[in-house]
Design an enzyme around this catalytic site. Structure first.
Site, PDB file in Angstrom:
ATOM      1  N   THR A 140       8.913   3.475   0.515  1.00 49.52           N
ATOM      2  CA  THR A 140       8.899   2.064   0.149  1.00 49.52           C
ATOM      3  C   THR A 140       9.455   1.229   1.296  1.00 49.52           C
ATOM      4  O   THR A 140      10.278   1.704   2.095  1.00 49.52           O
ATOM      5  CB  THR A 140       9.739   1.823  -1.122  1.00 49.52           C
ATOM      6  OG1 THR A 140       9.568   0.469  -1.566  1.00 49.52           O
ATOM      7  CG2 THR A 140      11.216   2.095  -0.891  1.00 49.52           C
ATOM      8  N   GLY A 171       0.788  -1.219   0.000  1.00 47.36           N
ATOM      9  CA  GLY A 171       0.000   0.000   0.000  1.00 47.36           C
ATOM     10  C   GLY A 171       0.825   1.275   0.000  1.00 47.36           C
ATOM     11  O   GLY A 171       2.021   1.262   0.312  1.00 47.36           O
ATOM     12  N   ASN A 172       0.187   2.378  -0.401  1.00 48.22           N
ATOM     13  CA  ASN A 172       0.843   3.681  -0.381  1.00 48.22           C
ATOM     14  C   ASN A 172      -0.205   4.784  -0.324  1.00 48.22           C
ATOM     15  O   ASN A 172      -1.345   4.604  -0.754  1.00 48.22           O
ATOM     16  CB  ASN A 172       1.781   3.876  -1.576  1.00 48.22           C
ATOM     17  CG  ASN A 172       1.389   3.039  -2.774  1.00 48.22           C
ATOM     18  OD1 ASN A 172       0.515   3.437  -3.542  1.00 48.22           O
ATOM     19  ND2 ASN A 172       2.001   1.880  -2.931  1.00 48.22           N
ATOM     20  N   GLU A 184       5.347   2.909  -6.359  1.00 48.11           N
ATOM     21  CA  GLU A 184       4.087   3.150  -7.066  1.00 48.11           C
ATOM     22  C   GLU A 184       3.806   4.651  -7.222  1.00 48.11           C
ATOM     23  O   GLU A 184       2.692   5.045  -7.554  1.00 48.11           O
ATOM     24  CB  GLU A 184       2.928   2.507  -6.281  1.00 48.11           C
ATOM     25  CG  GLU A 184       3.148   1.057  -5.936  1.00 48.11           C
ATOM     26  CD  GLU A 184       2.442   0.105  -6.885  1.00 48.11           C
ATOM     27  OE1 GLU A 184       2.280   0.457  -8.067  1.00 48.11           O
ATOM     28  OE2 GLU A 184       2.054  -0.961  -6.415  1.00 48.11           O
TER      29      GLU A 184
END
Length: 264
Positions: A45, A29-30, A76
């Site tokens: 990250t 996730g981000n 991402e």
């Protein structure tokens, strides 16, 4: 500077929420927030979203250059920046892997049925963004096709992405997306995913318009007069006959009895 600290703390808070809800595992996730026209705060990250601290959050520009922070930004990041470039009105983006929504993404099934009034009004349709290798330009290119007309997408064989007017909004859209996917799946197990009629959907769309909520909306289905909903999907494959079931039960029973005899 005070505003940046506030936003960093908010990212950490949302990170813990998505981790505690099981929307992510390990370092998945981000999350990101726009802090000016061309500057953004984004998660690093290799760090669990449940263990974020404000000093871990990185500041980047619209090209992905790191402006401040000791960690490396999420791989991402390109996907987040694409949303911001295409939608100047968007202030926050959330990407996670919620189980039910991700299952629909893996199956390649969009969330585009008018099953619940709340989903029609607040969430709208959530399409499938075709598969792209994570961290490459393939993912933002796939998202780009949908970002202007929707509030989120399912990333094929990957997870889900939502964007909003602020971070709370983007997060709650993700909660709604996962809840809708869960209800959709349960209804399918009951063979009862009945879609609302076009007449009722049109009324909901009027409400949505008055509330100023953006995004495409499910169309609904044609129904007989006075009928509010209609079953629209069918079970794939052939159901087992009673004879087949009895055969399977008898076979399993024989195996169990034989195994028990060996130990008597």
């Amino acid at each position: 500077m005070i505003t940046e600290i506030k936003f960093k703390k908010q990212i950490c808070d949302i990170g813990k929420r998505i981790y505690d809800k099981g929307f992510v595992a390990a370092n998945d996730g981000n999350i990101s927030i726009r802090i000016s026209d061309d500057q953004f705060l984004i998660t690093p990250t290799g760090v669990s979203k449940g263990s974020l601290t404000p000093e871990m959050i990185i500041k980047v520009d619209i090209h992905g250059n790191v402006l401040d922070g000791e960690y490396r930004p999420t791989s991402e990041m390109k996907m987040h920046l694409l949303v911001y470039k295409e939608r100047p009105d968007i202030q926050a983006v959330v990407h996670v892997h919620p189980p039910y929504a991700t299952a629909f993404a893996i199956a390649g099934i969009p969330l585009d049925q008018a099953l619940m009034p709340e989903s029609v009004v607040y969430l709208g349709t959530i399409p499938i963004a075709e598969y792209g290798t994570p961290s490459t330009e393939e993912v933002p290119n796939a998202v780009k096709k949908h970002v202007r007309e929707h509030q989120g997408v399912l990333l094929e064989n990957h997870g889900a992405l939502t964007w909003g007017k602020d971070l709370e909004h983007a997060y709650y859209l993700m909660e709604s997306l996962e809840f809708t996917a869960k209800i959709n799946w349960i209804a399918k197990q009951l063979n009862g995913d009945r879609e609302l009629s076009k007449t009722h959907v049109n009324t909901l769309v009027e409400m949505k318009t008055k509330m100023g909520i953006a995004g495409k909306t499910p169309l609904g289905v044609e129904t007989s007069e006075g009928i509010h909903a209609k079953k629209v999907t069918t079970t794939t494959g052939s159901a087992l006959s009673e004879q087949d079931l009895n055969y399977i039960i008898e076979g399993v029973s024989r195996k169990v009895v034989n195994e028990l005899k060996k130990h008597l």
